[in-house]
Every structure is written in C-alpha cells, then in structure tokens.
Scaffold this active site. Structure first.
Site, mmCIF file in Angstrom:
data_model
loop_
_atom_site.group_PDB
_atom_site.id
_atom_site.type_symbol
_atom_site.label_atom_id
_atom_site.label_comp_id
_atom_site.label_asym_id
_atom_site.label_seq_id
_atom_site.Cartn_x
_atom_site.Cartn_y
_atom_site.Cartn_z
ATOM 1 N N ALA A 237 38.598 1.160 -8.090
ATOM 2 C CA ALA A 237 38.517 -0.117 -7.362
ATOM 3 C C ALA A 237 37.290 -0.819 -8.231
ATOM 4 O O ALA A 237 37.356 -2.346 -8.003
ATOM 5 C CB ALA A 237 38.188 0.237 -5.899
ATOM 6 N N LYS A 238 36.383 -0.144 -8.674
ATOM 7 C CA LYS A 238 35.259 -0.818 -9.355
ATOM 8 C C LYS A 238 34.649 -1.820 -8.478
ATOM 9 O O LYS A 238 34.000 -2.778 -9.095
ATOM 10 C CB LYS A 238 35.627 -1.476 -10.834
ATOM 11 N N ARG A 239 34.284 -1.174 -7.474
ATOM 12 C CA ARG A 239 33.311 -1.965 -6.361
ATOM 13 C C ARG A 239 32.028 -2.013 -7.151
ATOM 14 O O ARG A 239 31.432 -1.107 -7.545
ATOM 15 C CB ARG A 239 33.632 -1.410 -4.771
#
Length: 282
Positions: free
Chosen positions: A94-96
């Site tokens: 997700a690379k939040r």
C-alpha cells in the site's frame, strides 16, 4: 504467530524466498478473462492456487484493485489466501505514509479490513507515520528504503549533510528501522533488486531485518546477485516477482505458466543461497 515467525515457517515449508506480487491489470488478462475487471478475483485466485506451495509470501498491490473499484474482490482474495494457504504470509503493498488519525485508519484498513500480515509504508513523514502500525502486535511493516525505480536517487541516495562520512538517506532509514523505530520487533525494509550494492549496504546496517526486494523479473534485477547481497542465515529476504510470473502466458494456461515461472525463479534463488552458504563455510 508473528509475521516474522510466519516468514520463517513458510521459508522452511516451501523451501523458498520467492514472493509473488499480485498486480492485476484487466487489459493484460489472458484468454477468456481478457479485459474483464470483474474477473480480478478469479485471475488472482488462480495464480495463488498455482503457486501457494512455492512462495514465502504473496504481495497484492492495493492500487490495482482500487483503480477498478475492486476492493471487494481484494477482500475475497485475502480470505481465499487465508483459506488455501494459511501458512503463507500476505504483504499488502500500500505504501501508505500519513500521520495521526489518518495513519490509524490506514492501519485499520490493512490489518483489520483486509487482514494482512504486513504492509508497506513510506517513512518520509517520520516516526509519527509508522507508529500506528506498530501497535498491532505481531504485524509486519516494511519501510521504503532503497527502491528499485530510477527516480529513487532523487532522495534516497542523497547525504543528510554535505560532509564526508554522513549517511545517505536510505542508510539512515535502515538504521532507524534496525534500532529505535522497531518497537514491535516486526519492521522490515524495501530494497530494490536493481541495486545489489545498496542491498549489501542495507544488510550491513540492518543485519537482522527482513528485506522485501522487488525488481526481479520484468524490472531486470538479477536474482542470484540479489541473494548474494542480501541473504544471511537468520536474516530473511523476500524476493518479489510480479509481471514475469502472473503474465507468463497470454492464454488460458496462464496459471500453469505462472507455476512454471515461479518454480524456475524459486530454484534460481535457492541455488544462489546454496552457493552463498558454500562460500561462507570454511
């Protein structure tokens, strides 16, 4: 069982360091599924079923589902993976990267809505953006460190000060993850296979952390060089390949073709590990 424990168990059971990335693009779907976004679950589930005994992890990329309003299909896929391959951890890519209550909501999304075992995060906003995920006991978080894209040089390969001896930004991230940020003992780092020298440097700075290594396959990373640079006994690496496996065939035999390519890649990685062990053994 913690995420780190699951990794070790999957590595031993499946004799694997390979992670299959699930990046569904309906325009690239083969055969009878071609162009049909309603078949995202069917496509991904077929890949999972064909490769579950060959992998250390699966890594669905959330944007490929959200772009097609297919979050419900991702939920179904997560449940399917838990049902057919409960021993294989799932990393939600997700690379939040946000802070405060927003980060808390993203953590709920990853670990409660989707039931992921680990998630990828951008640490650019500092520890505040990572802390909400660490409250989940046993759940893993992978911090972007030295990514496989060419533009990563713009920030990650810059020194923190224009003085010799100061660490590069990616080295500083690795030190934080190995040390003060690793409150739940489940942090890892994302390091691209396209930069084996940097993988080796990250491994020196973070000798015990799991490394998630994308870039093998379509992005051109060398599998054997990746293992030599990053694998150490007791320090797992998770080598991801997505497009080269899931789109190995444009026909209705796509799942069988994915299995063949996953098996080939897994065996290349295992052979490189065996070579590394021979070199390390006096």
């Amino acid at each position: 069982m913690t995420f780190i424990d699951m990794l070790g168990a999957a590595e031993r059971q499946n004799h694997s360091m390979l992670c299959v990335g699930l990046d569904p693009e309906p325009a690239r779907f083969p055969g009878r599924l071609a162009g049909d976004a309603s078949k995202i679950y069917d496509f991904c589930a077929a890949i999972v079923d064909a490769t579950a005994d060959l992998v250390i992890a699966f890594k669905p990329q959330i944007a490929y589902f959200a772009a097609h309003r297919a979050e419900d299909q991702l939920e179904r896929l997560m449940a399917h993976m838990r049902r057919v391959a409960p021993q294989v951890p799932v990393i939600l890519d997700a690379k939040r990267g946000d802070i405060g209550s927003t980060a808390e909501q993203y953590a709920i999304e990853a670990f409660e809505r989707y039931g992921a075992d680990a998630v990828t995060l951008s640490p650019f906003m500092g520890f505040d953006s990572v802390a909400p995920y660490l409250k989940y006991h046993g759940k893993g978080s992978f911090l972007l460190c030295r990514t496989s894209n060419p533009g990563g040089d713009d920030l990650q390969n810059q020194r923190l000060a224009s003085v010799d001896g100061q660490p590069l930004l990616y080295e500083h991230i690795a030190r934080l993850a190995q040390g003060p940020w690793n409150l739940n003992g489940q942090l890892g780092l994302v390091v691209g296979a396209t930069y084996p020298a940097e993988i080796e440097r990250v491994r020196a700075v973070a000798p015990t952390l799991p490394l998630l290594i994308p870039g093998v396959g379509a992005q051109g990373g060398d599998a054997a060089a990746t293992v030599r640079a990053g694998w150490r006994p007791g320090a797992p690496i998770i080598v991801n390949s997505s497009r080269a496996i899931i789109y190995a065939s444009s026909g209705d035999d796509f799942a069988d073709a994915a299995r063949r390519e996953a098996l080939r890649t897994r065996d290349v990685l295992q052979a490189a590990r065996a070579d590394s062990l021979r070199v390390a053994t006096p």
